[in-house]
Motif scaffolding. Structure first.
Motif, short mmCIF file in Angstrom:
data_model
loop_
_atom_site.label_atom_id
_atom_site.label_comp_id
_atom_site.label_asym_id
_atom_site.label_seq_id
_atom_site.Cartn_x
_atom_site.Cartn_y
_atom_site.Cartn_z
N VAL A 1 12.09 -9.84 8.22
CA VAL A 1 13.16 -10.54 8.95
C VAL A 1 12.71 -11.96 9.28
O VAL A 1 11.58 -12.35 9.03
N GLY A 2 13.64 -12.74 9.85
CA GLY A 2 13.38 -14.14 10.13
C GLY A 2 12.52 -14.37 11.36
O GLY A 2 12.18 -13.45 12.11
N ARG A 3 12.15 -15.64 11.58
CA ARG A 3 11.21 -16.00 12.64
C ARG A 3 11.73 -15.68 14.03
O ARG A 3 10.98 -15.24 14.91
N GLU A 4 13.02 -15.91 14.28
CA GLU A 4 13.55 -15.62 15.62
C GLU A 4 13.54 -14.12 15.89
O GLU A 4 13.34 -13.71 17.04
N TRP A 5 13.78 -13.32 14.86
CA TRP A 5 13.67 -11.87 15.05
C TRP A 5 12.24 -11.50 15.45
O TRP A 5 12.04 -10.64 16.31
N ARG A 6 11.24 -12.12 14.81
CA ARG A 6 9.85 -11.76 15.04
C ARG A 6 9.34 -12.27 16.38
O ARG A 6 8.80 -11.50 17.18
N TYR A 7 9.49 -13.57 16.61
CA TYR A 7 8.85 -14.18 17.78
C TYR A 7 9.71 -14.10 19.04
O TYR A 7 9.18 -14.10 20.15
N LYS A 8 11.03 -14.03 18.89
CA LYS A 8 11.89 -14.00 20.08
C LYS A 8 12.41 -12.59 20.38
O LYS A 8 12.18 -12.06 21.46
N ALA A 9 13.13 -12.00 19.41
CA ALA A 9 13.66 -10.65 19.66
C ALA A 9 12.52 -9.64 19.80
O ALA A 9 12.54 -8.78 20.69
N GLY A 10 11.51 -9.75 18.92
CA GLY A 10 10.38 -8.82 19.01
C GLY A 10 9.66 -8.92 20.34
O GLY A 10 9.32 -7.91 20.96
N ALA A 11 9.43 -10.15 20.79
CA ALA A 11 8.77 -10.34 22.08
C ALA A 11 9.63 -9.85 23.23
O ALA A 11 9.12 -9.29 24.21
N ALA A 12 10.95 -10.06 23.14
CA ALA A 12 11.85 -9.59 24.20
C ALA A 12 11.82 -8.06 24.31
O ALA A 12 11.80 -7.50 25.42
N ILE A 13 11.80 -7.38 23.17
CA ILE A 13 11.73 -5.92 23.18
C ILE A 13 10.41 -5.45 23.78
O ILE A 13 10.37 -4.51 24.60
N ASP A 14 9.32 -6.11 23.41
CA ASP A 14 8.00 -5.69 23.87
C ASP A 14 7.67 -6.13 25.29
O ASP A 14 6.62 -5.73 25.82
N THR A 15 8.52 -6.94 25.91
CA THR A 15 8.24 -7.40 27.28
C THR A 15 9.36 -6.98 28.23
O THR A 15 9.22 -6.02 28.98
N VAL A 16 10.50 -7.68 28.19
CA VAL A 16 11.57 -7.40 29.14
C VAL A 16 12.14 -6.00 28.94
O VAL A 16 12.31 -5.24 29.91
N ILE A 17 12.47 -5.63 27.71
CA ILE A 17 13.04 -4.30 27.45
C ILE A 17 12.03 -3.22 27.80
O ILE A 17 12.36 -2.21 28.44
N TYR A 18 10.79 -3.43 27.39
CA TYR A 18 9.73 -2.46 27.67
C TYR A 18 9.56 -2.25 29.17
O TYR A 18 9.54 -1.11 29.66
N ARG A 19 9.43 -3.34 29.92
CA ARG A 19 9.22 -3.21 31.35
C ARG A 19 10.49 -2.76 32.07
O ARG A 19 10.41 -2.16 33.15
N GLY A 20 11.66 -3.03 31.50
CA GLY A 20 12.88 -2.47 32.06
C GLY A 20 12.86 -0.95 31.97
O GLY A 20 13.30 -0.25 32.89
N GLY A 21 12.36 -0.44 30.85
CA GLY A 21 12.19 1.01 30.73
C GLY A 21 11.20 1.54 31.74
O GLY A 21 11.42 2.59 32.37
N ASP A 22 10.07 0.84 31.89
CA ASP A 22 9.09 1.21 32.92
C ASP A 22 9.74 1.33 34.29
O ASP A 22 9.55 2.31 35.02
N LEU A 23 10.49 0.29 34.66
CA LEU A 23 11.12 0.24 35.98
C LEU A 23 12.08 1.41 36.18
O LEU A 23 12.07 2.08 37.22
N SER A 24 12.91 1.67 35.17
CA SER A 24 13.90 2.74 35.29
C SER A 24 13.24 4.10 35.47
O SER A 24 13.62 4.89 36.35
N PHE A 25 12.22 4.36 34.68
CA PHE A 25 11.64 5.70 34.69
C PHE A 25 10.65 5.90 35.83
O PHE A 25 10.43 7.04 36.26
N VAL A 26 10.07 4.84 36.36
CA VAL A 26 9.18 5.03 37.50
C VAL A 26 9.99 5.42 38.74
O VAL A 26 9.54 6.25 39.55
N TRP A 27 11.20 4.86 38.88
CA TRP A 27 12.06 5.27 39.99
C TRP A 27 12.70 6.63 39.73
O TRP A 27 12.90 7.43 40.65
N LEU A 28 13.02 6.92 38.46
CA LEU A 28 13.53 8.25 38.13
C LEU A 28 12.50 9.31 38.46
O LEU A 28 12.83 10.38 38.98
N HIS A 29 11.24 9.02 38.15
CA HIS A 29 10.19 9.99 38.48
C HIS A 29 10.10 10.22 39.98
O HIS A 29 9.88 11.36 40.42
N LYS A 30 10.24 9.15 40.76
CA LYS A 30 10.18 9.29 42.22
C LYS A 30 11.24 10.27 42.71
O LYS A 30 10.98 11.09 43.60
#
Length: 455
Positions: free
Chosen positions: A375-404
Motif C-alpha cells: 500500500v501507499g505511504r500514508e497507509w503505512r506511516y499514518k493509518a498504520g501508526a494510528a491503528i498501532d497507537t490511538v486505536i490500540y490504546r482506545g481498545g486498552d481503555l475500553s477493556f480495562v474499564w470493562l474488566h473493572k
C-alpha cells in the motif's frame, strides 16, 4: 528427519537470506536493539502498574484529589493509567501526523527516536531521586514509546523490503527482535537489584542509539529500492492532512477490519493483564521482586515466540500467505479462554497469557505488517501508526474499564466475556483476509491502484 540435519538446513536458509539481502543484517540489529531496549524497561512498567505504593505511582495532588472524594486511588490504578495513556495518544497523533507530513524520512525517523532517548535521560533523574509520581509518568511514557517506536520500525521496513521479501524475511526479523526481547528481561532480572531501576534507563538509551545508526544505514537501501522501482521517494515530505490516518481508517474497509482485529486482540490481552496484575499485587509487595517476576513472564513469552518464529512463521507466510498466521492465534486464544472459563486457576492465567502474547508476536504481527508492503505511504506511516497507537490504546481503555465492571462478578464471567472477544477477533481476521486479497501482489508505482491512491 535427523534434528541436526534439520537445524543445518535452517541455518543454511538463514545464510542464503543474508547473502540475498544485505540490508537484512541491519534490520536484525535494529529490531534486536529496539526490543532489547524496550524489554529492559517493560518489567519496570509492570511493577509500577501492580505496585501497592501509591505514592511512588501517582503525584501527591492526584492522590489528594481522589481521597477528597472518598476514593482510594490504588483501587483504580490501571483504569486511571490506561485512561491517561489514551488521552496522551489522542494528543500525540496530530503531532506525529504533522511530523511525517512536513518532514522527509531522514528527519522524522531519527527525530522520533531522539525524543525517546532524551526522555530516558530525564527518567534516570526521576528514578534516581525517588520523585513521587514517577511511576505514572513512566507508565504513560513507555506505553507511547512501545507503540510509536515499533510502528515506525515496521513502516520503515515496508520501505526497505517488497511484499515477496517481507514474506521471506519478516519471520527472521521478528526472531531477531525476539532474541532482543529475551535479552532485555534477563538483563533486568540479573542487574535490577544490583544497579537499581534508574540505571536501567541508561541501558535502554544505549540500545536506542544503536537503532538510530541502523536507521541511517537502512535508509540507503530504501532510497535505492524506490529509485529502482520508480516509486514515490521517502526522501521527500509526504504532505497530506495531519489526521489523514484516522480518515483512511474510517473510509477503507481493509483498514477498518485491521483496526477491529487489533482492538479485539488488545481486548483478550487486557482482560488477562488485569487478572495477572491482581495476582502480583497480592503476592509481591516489593517493587524489585515484582519487577523480577514480570521479567520471568516476559522471558517465557519471548522464548516461545522465538521457537515459533524460527520453526513456523517463515514457512507459513511463504507457503500459505498470511491466512493461517492470522487465524491460528485466534483459535488458540479461544481454546485458552474456554479452559479459563471452566477453571480460572492462577497458573492457567499465566499460561494462557504466554500463549496469547507469543502468538501475537510470532504470527499475527508479522502477517499484518506484510500488508503494508503493498500500500501507499500514508497507509503505512499514518493509518498504520494510528491503528498501532490511538486505536490500540482506545481498545486498552475500553477493556480495562470493562474488566473493572466484570471482575465484580468473578473470574468466570471475565473469561466468558474474553471468549466472546476472542471469537470476534477471529471473525475480524477472516474479514481482513477477504479485503487483503483485493490488493495487488506488490505496491504499485503509479497512482492507479487502490493501494497507491493515498501515496
Amino acid at each position: 528427519m535427523d534434528p541436526s540435519s534439520s537445524a543445518t538446513t535452517r541455518f543454511g536458509r538463514f545464510r542464503m537470506a543474508m547473502s540475498e539481502s544485505p540490508p537484512l543484517l541491519w534490520a536484525f540489529v535494529y529490531f534486536f536493539c529496539l526490543l532489547s531496549g524496550y524489554y529492559v524497561l517493560r518489567p519496570v512498567r509492570e511493577a509500577m502498574g501492580a505496585s501497592n505504593d501509591v505514592q511512588a505511582v501517582f503525584p501527591p495532588a492526584m492522590i489528594e484529589f481522589f481521597a477528597a472524594r472518598g476514593m482510594a486511588l490504588k483501587d483504580f490504578t490501571l483504569q486511571v493509567l490506561f485512561t491517561c495513556t489514551f488521552i496522551i495518544m489522542l494528543l500525540l497523533q496530530p503531532a506525529y501526523g504533522w511530523l511525517v507530513s512536513r518532514y522527509p524520512r531522514r528527519v522524522f525517523l531519527p527525530a522520533v527516536y531522539g525524543f525517546f532517548i532524551g526522555t530516558l535521560l530525564l527518567f534516570y533523574l526521576l528514578f534516581d531521586s525517588g520523585m513521587p509520581g514517577r511511576g505514572m509518568a513512566f507508565f504513560l511514557w513507555i506505553a507511547v514509546f512501545n507503540l510509536f517506536a515499533v510502528a515506525v520500525f515496521w513502516s520503515f521496513m515496508a520501505d526497505v523490503f517488497s511484499n515477496a521479501e517481507a514474506r521471506k524475511y519478516y519471520g527472521y526479523i521478528g526472531a531477531a527482535g525476539t532474541v532482543g526481547a529475551i535479552l532485555g528481561p534477563v538483563l533486568t532480572r540479573t542487574f535490577v537489584e544490583r544497579i537499581g531501576i534508574a540505571n536501567l534507563m541508561l541501558v535502554s538509551a544505549g540500545f536506542l542509539m544503536v537503532c538510530v545508526f541502523c536507521q541511517l544505514r537502512l535508509r540507503l537501501w530504501a532510497v535505492a529500492r524506490e529509485q529502482e522501482r520508480k516509486a514515490v521517494s521517502g526522501e521527500q515530505p509526504m504532505g497530506g492532512e495531519i489526521l489523514a490516518g484516522l480518515k483512511l481508517i474510517a473510509r477503507e474497509p481493509l483498514l477498518r477490519w485491521l483496526a477491529s482485529l487489533v482492538v479485539m486482540g488488545v481486548g483478550v490481552g487486557t482482560l488477562l493483564y488485569n487478572e495477572q496484575a491482581a495476582i502480583v499485587r497480592q503476592y509481591y509487595t516489593d517493587p524489585a521482586a515484582s519487577t523480577a517476576y514480570y521479567a520471568t513472564i516476559d522471558t517465557a513469552v519471548n522464548v516461545l515466540t522465538l521457537l515459533v518464529q524460527l520453526l513456523l512463521t517463515r514457512w507459513l507466510l511463504r507457503s500459505f500467505g498470511i491466512g493461517p498466521a492470522l487465524l491460528i492465534p485466534g483459535c488458540a486464544i479461544i481454546l485458552g479462554y474456554s479452559i479459563l472459563t471452566a477453571s480460572p486457576l492462577p497458573l492457567m492465567v499465566a499460561i494462557v497469557q504466554v500463549v496469547t502474547r507469543a502468538s501475537e508476536f510470532s504470527l499475527a504481527k508479522p502477517a499484518r505488517e506484510t500488508i503494508y508492503t503493498r500500500v501507499g505511504r500514508e497507509w503505512r506511516y499514518k493509518a498504520g501508526a494510528a491503528i498501532d497507537t490511538v486505536i490500540y490504546r482506545g481498545g486498552d481503555l475500553s477493556f480495562v474499564w470493562l474488566h473493572k465492571f466484570l471482575s465484580a462478578f468473578g473470574s468466570n464471567v471475565v473469561f466468558g466475556a474474553g471468549l466472546l472477544v476472542a471469537s470476534a477477533m477471529t471473525f475480524s481476521a477472516w474479514r481482513l483476509l477477504r479485503e487483503e486479497s483485493k490488493l495487488p501482489s506488490e505496491r504499485a508505482t503509479t497512482g492507479t491502484s487502490q493501494a497507491a491512491k493515498t501515496s
